[in-house]
Design an enzyme around this catalytic site. Sequence first.
Site, PDB file in Angstrom:
ATOM      1  N   HIS A  37      -2.697   2.816   3.874  1.00 61.86           N
ATOM      2  CA  HIS A  37      -2.716   4.382   3.370  1.00 61.86           C
ATOM      3  C   HIS A  37      -1.636   5.201   4.267  1.00 61.86           C
ATOM      4  CE1 HIS A  37      -5.335   1.978   0.891  1.00 61.86           C
ATOM      5  NE2 HIS A  37      -5.070   2.325  -0.285  1.00 61.86           N
ATOM      6  N   GLN A  61      -6.156  -1.045 -14.905  1.00 65.64           N
ATOM      7  CA  GLN A  61      -4.769  -1.910 -15.077  1.00 65.64           C
ATOM      8  C   GLN A  61      -5.843  -2.737 -13.739  1.00 65.64           C
ATOM      9  OE1 GLN A  61      -3.694   1.291 -10.951  1.00 65.64           O
ATOM     10  NE2 GLN A  61      -3.639  -0.439 -10.088  1.00 65.64           N
ATOM     11  N   LYS A 149       3.960  -3.631   0.393  1.00 65.55           N
ATOM     12  CA  LYS A 149       2.599  -5.091   0.360  1.00 65.55           C
ATOM     13  C   LYS A 149       2.816  -4.804  -1.358  1.00 65.55           C
ATOM     14  CE  LYS A 149      -1.263  -4.895   0.055  1.00 65.55           C
ATOM     15  NZ  LYS A 149      -2.456  -5.428  -1.177  1.00 65.55           N
TER      16      LYS A 149
HETATM   17  P1  AMP Z   1      -3.754   0.734  -3.137  1.00 66.87           P
HETATM   18  O1  AMP Z   1      -5.306   2.081  -3.024  1.00 66.87           O
HETATM   19  O2  AMP Z   1      -3.872  -0.299  -2.973  1.00 66.87           O
HETATM   20  O3  AMP Z   1      -3.272   1.152  -4.587  1.00 66.87           O
HETATM   21  O4  AMP Z   1      -2.719   1.290  -2.646  1.00 66.87           O
HETATM   22  C1  AMP Z   1      -2.247   2.608  -2.799  1.00 66.87           C
HETATM   23  C2  AMP Z   1      -0.903   2.850  -1.528  1.00 66.87           C
HETATM   24  O5  AMP Z   1      -0.581   2.150  -0.619  1.00 66.87           O
HETATM   25  C3  AMP Z   1       0.019   1.634  -2.705  1.00 66.87           C
HETATM   26  O6  AMP Z   1       1.617   1.982  -2.575  1.00 66.87           O
HETATM   27  C4  AMP Z   1      -0.102   0.552  -1.650  1.00 66.87           C
HETATM   28  O7  AMP Z   1       1.403  -0.571  -1.809  1.00 66.87           O
HETATM   29  C5  AMP Z   1      -0.402   1.332  -0.300  1.00 66.87           C
HETATM   30  N1  AMP Z   1      -0.268   0.030   0.634  1.00 66.87           N
HETATM   31  C6  AMP Z   1      -1.361  -0.497   0.741  1.00 66.87           C
HETATM   32  N2  AMP Z   1      -1.457  -1.255   1.294  1.00 66.87           N
HETATM   33  C7  AMP Z   1      -0.806  -1.202   1.916  1.00 66.87           C
HETATM   34  C8  AMP Z   1      -0.055  -2.051   3.357  1.00 66.87           C
HETATM   35  N3  AMP Z   1      -0.978  -3.082   4.263  1.00 66.87           N
HETATM   36  N4  AMP Z   1       0.979  -1.415   3.634  1.00 66.87           N
HETATM   37  C9  AMP Z   1       1.388  -0.191   3.465  1.00 66.87           C
HETATM   38  N5  AMP Z   1       1.042  -0.213   2.734  1.00 66.87           N
HETATM   39  C10 AMP Z   1       0.232  -0.272   1.887  1.00 66.87           C
END
Ligand code: AMP
Length: 286
Positions: A37, A61, A149
């Site tokens: 993040h 979701q 990812k």
């Molecule tokens: P989330 O909190 O899981 O909904 O993720 C929020 C954002 O962070 C989304 O755009 C994810 O794709 C991105 N994200 C989560 N994990 C990673 C990672 N390991 N590398 C790059 N972006 C990430």
Amino acid sequence: MQIIRTISEIQTWSNAQKSVGKSIGFVPTMGYLHQGHLTLCREARSKVDQLVVSIFVNPLQFGPKEDLSRYPRDEAGDLAKLRSMRVDVVFIPEVSEMYPSKFFTKVSVSNLDKKLCGAFRGGHFDGVATVVAKLFNLVSPNKAYFGLKDYQQYLIIKKMVSDLSMNIEIVGIPTVREGDGLAMSSRNSYLTVNDRAVAVILYQSLSLAKSLYEEGERDFVKIKETVLNILSSDSKIEVDYVEVLDAETLSEPVSNRPTVVAIAAKVHGVRLIDNVVLSPTLQPPA
Ligand code: AMP
């Protein structure tokens, strides 16, 4: 750093920025922030005047049998991390603020949402597209940052923005990994020490797919079977899918176009996803 929890305040803030010509960058998250993040934040920080991060665990979701109620949360820790990234605004709405009792609208990006995780998590991408569309309306960003990812999510958001003529640039950021290659994820916190050691096999199988491709292999069935065989060799891993697809359309792959190898697998019940994009230059699609 300003913390905003209501729709009216974030809209007022955004309108004020726009009226003085400031550009806005946006990183939507579900919190429990890690370096993945923060890499999105770092990229955004250098490109825009004002940086907004949202923290919202979006119930739309999550399926009825998924981990909504136990999804990890740490607002104080997240805020400290975001302060260190020089974020301007953190938007943290309550569920009732985002979805008042009579909320009837759904955004669906059909076709792209049928494959990969869409086939296993009914309604998941409708939930993602709906919340991101609403957040885009509230924050009104010029640029929004998404991790590769969550590759299918990235494609779906790009398509939504293009189909609905939203004037927002979607920027995809390469997956940030742990030292041994495991893709960082808030859900990694569910893994026991032993399961954490097993989980790295996802990355190892994708690395082998990439090596085969770089050595000239274009038999995608063979690449898929190689990945599947590696994952299946460990009894703690339950594979949801291994797919090799066109990286832009998620249709059948053709050898002269970017191709994504995507995995979803449960390690002792913890569902993890990962992918690698294969192309002559190994760049994600623009
Ligand atoms: P989330 O909190 O899981 O909904 O993720 C929020 C954002 O962070 C989304 O755009 C994810 O794709 C991105 N994200 C989560 N994990 C990673 C990672 N390991 N590398 C790059 N972006 C990430």
